[in-house]
Design an enzyme around this catalytic site. Sequence first.
Site, PDB file in Angstrom:
ATOM      1  N   ASP A   1     -49.217  98.155  -7.262  1.00 31.48           N
ATOM      2  CA  ASP A   1     -49.961  99.348  -6.868  1.00 31.48           C
ATOM      3  C   ASP A   1     -50.096  99.405  -5.343  1.00 31.48           C
ATOM      4  O   ASP A   1     -50.215  98.374  -4.684  1.00 31.48           O
ATOM      5  CB  ASP A   1     -51.349  99.309  -7.517  1.00 31.48           C
ATOM      6  CG  ASP A   1     -52.170 100.538  -7.215  1.00 31.48           C
ATOM      7  OD1 ASP A   1     -51.776 101.630  -7.660  1.00 31.48           O
ATOM      8  OD2 ASP A   1     -53.202 100.408  -6.530  1.00 31.48           O
TER       9      ASP A   1
ATOM     10  N   GLU B   1     -44.778 100.640  -5.906  1.00 32.04           N
ATOM     11  CA  GLU B   1     -45.174 102.030  -5.715  1.00 32.04           C
ATOM     12  C   GLU B   1     -45.348 102.266  -4.216  1.00 32.04           C
ATOM     13  O   GLU B   1     -46.433 102.159  -3.668  1.00 32.04           O
ATOM     14  CB  GLU B   1     -46.488 102.330  -6.448  1.00 32.04           C
ATOM     15  CG  GLU B   1     -46.957 103.767  -6.280  1.00 32.04           C
ATOM     16  CD  GLU B   1     -48.464 103.903  -6.121  1.00 32.04           C
ATOM     17  OE1 GLU B   1     -48.965 105.025  -6.263  1.00 32.04           O
ATOM     18  OE2 GLU B   1     -49.138 102.891  -5.830  1.00 32.04           O
TER      19      GLU B   1
END
Length: 558
Positions: free
Chosen positions: A273, A316
């Site tokens: 993330d 990401e």
Amino acid sequence: MKTSPAILILIALLLTNSCSAPQKAASGKTGKAPFLWENANVYFLLTDRFYNGNPSNDLNFGRSRETATLRGFQGGDIKGIIRKLEEGYFEKLGVNAIWLTPVVEQIHEATDEGTGLTYGFHGYWAKDWTALDPNFGTAADLQQLVETAHRQGIRILLDVVINHTGPVTAKDPVWPANWVRTEPQCVYKDYPSTVSCTLVKNLPDIKTESDAAVDVPDFLKEKWRKEGRLEQETAELDAFFERTGYPRASRYYIIKWLTDFIRQYGVDGFRLDTTKHTEEDVWAALRREADRAFQDWKRANPAKVLDDNHFYMVGEVYGYNISSGRQYDFGDRKVDYFSHGLTSLINFEFKYDATKPYEEIFSKYDQQLHGPLNGHSVLNYISSHDDGSPFDKERLRALEAGTKLLLCPGASQIYYGDESSRSLQIQGAQGDATLRSFMNWDELERKQQRNGVPVNAVLAHWQKLGQFRRAHPAVGAGRHERVASKPYIFKRSYSKGDFQDVVLVGLELPRGRKEIPVSSAFSNGEQVMDYYSGQKLKVTAGRVVVDSEFDIVLLGKQ
């Protein structure tokens, strides 16, 4: 209004009950066909929004306040994912990896930062990286999930966060100042204003750049003491820092806690993330420890090892495009995340490319993946949990979306409900909440329609494409070659060592009887399978004859 060809195909699928594919394709038993992350068909789900397998864990920590629309816990859990694994849902969809949102313990209170009262149902607001949140399940549940998935040849990816803690609330104190910063807020003008800052208001940013020694926060020690595991957690940390020689800096604590999930449960990969908001050296350190933990698990569990693939890490890097090759440009600095431990990056460009003709998309991705990105891959998607401008937000092009995503070179990411036209527009939901409704199992059960198209027919279409991809590594990892323009036919070929795989695909074909030229892929006398209609076909005079009501042909050796 005239019925489109796509809708006619979908209705034909539903009426002929053609969603069940040949058993070998469904189970992924393709002889010596290797599993390749470059060809992975990844199913991404929000744990809380997929399926409620254990209603008894729906309420914990007094999380009973009324929230804004779709911003509270709704009951989905790890048991629910296991239930759908056992029912064969993922196998039928051709999925060979499941990415689930973070399952670590979340902050206990709700917070309101402008979008309405919200709990940490999504998993990105960590309170304790060493524990599972009881709303999601138990350690035994996670172990069962990994083992159940592995028996079906399906890998498990955990979503992990190093960048930040959860928000500060009356029940969730801010972490010490030597652990986190609470300002400035990111403005994304350059590298420093993207990395050394808080993403949003009241989301404390871990000082991942600091080598300063820090201690476990007092509130966390007290929590562990009450749970009877303070001595164990402390001893493990001491052993970790003694073995590695790392400074007792904040980032290494979190890296230790995250890699414990690999060593204990045998998870196969991480989705990272907020990758670009964390120094790239942090990911390199995570890679070192993840590889060690994965090897430790394999040595301890030789009978459970699936293959010799390395641990998988997909990042990401918000806004990364495949056209950029290996680099992400911050404006004042370019970073090659692939050289810092990442296997793959999420490709934010695919949703735009999906508006283009098939050959334009496929040839572009072939050139990038076997050129600048050779040896690495990207994860393509059409919708996600935080992209407010997905491809086909109205779900008007469900067939086309599946065809382009699942047949494109590179790995594919199905966001839960892409395959069943789950609505992405929920009345009353603000911001990303509208993308996070509960999985539409009820619509599938009642055989409902969306925009005049049966959701079960959409599912059938995605199943056929997914099973074809899972059975044939050439689909995502092979070289692309156009065979004919009208009708559109292309070939993909992959070879490594003794393994070779070739497929031939025809799109926008006439319905009914059609002769497909296959000499570029298959020899006379060979038998091939059309994975879309389920027919076994013999190559004669460089052609196969397919008689079906579909305008798609997916050819490969079974």
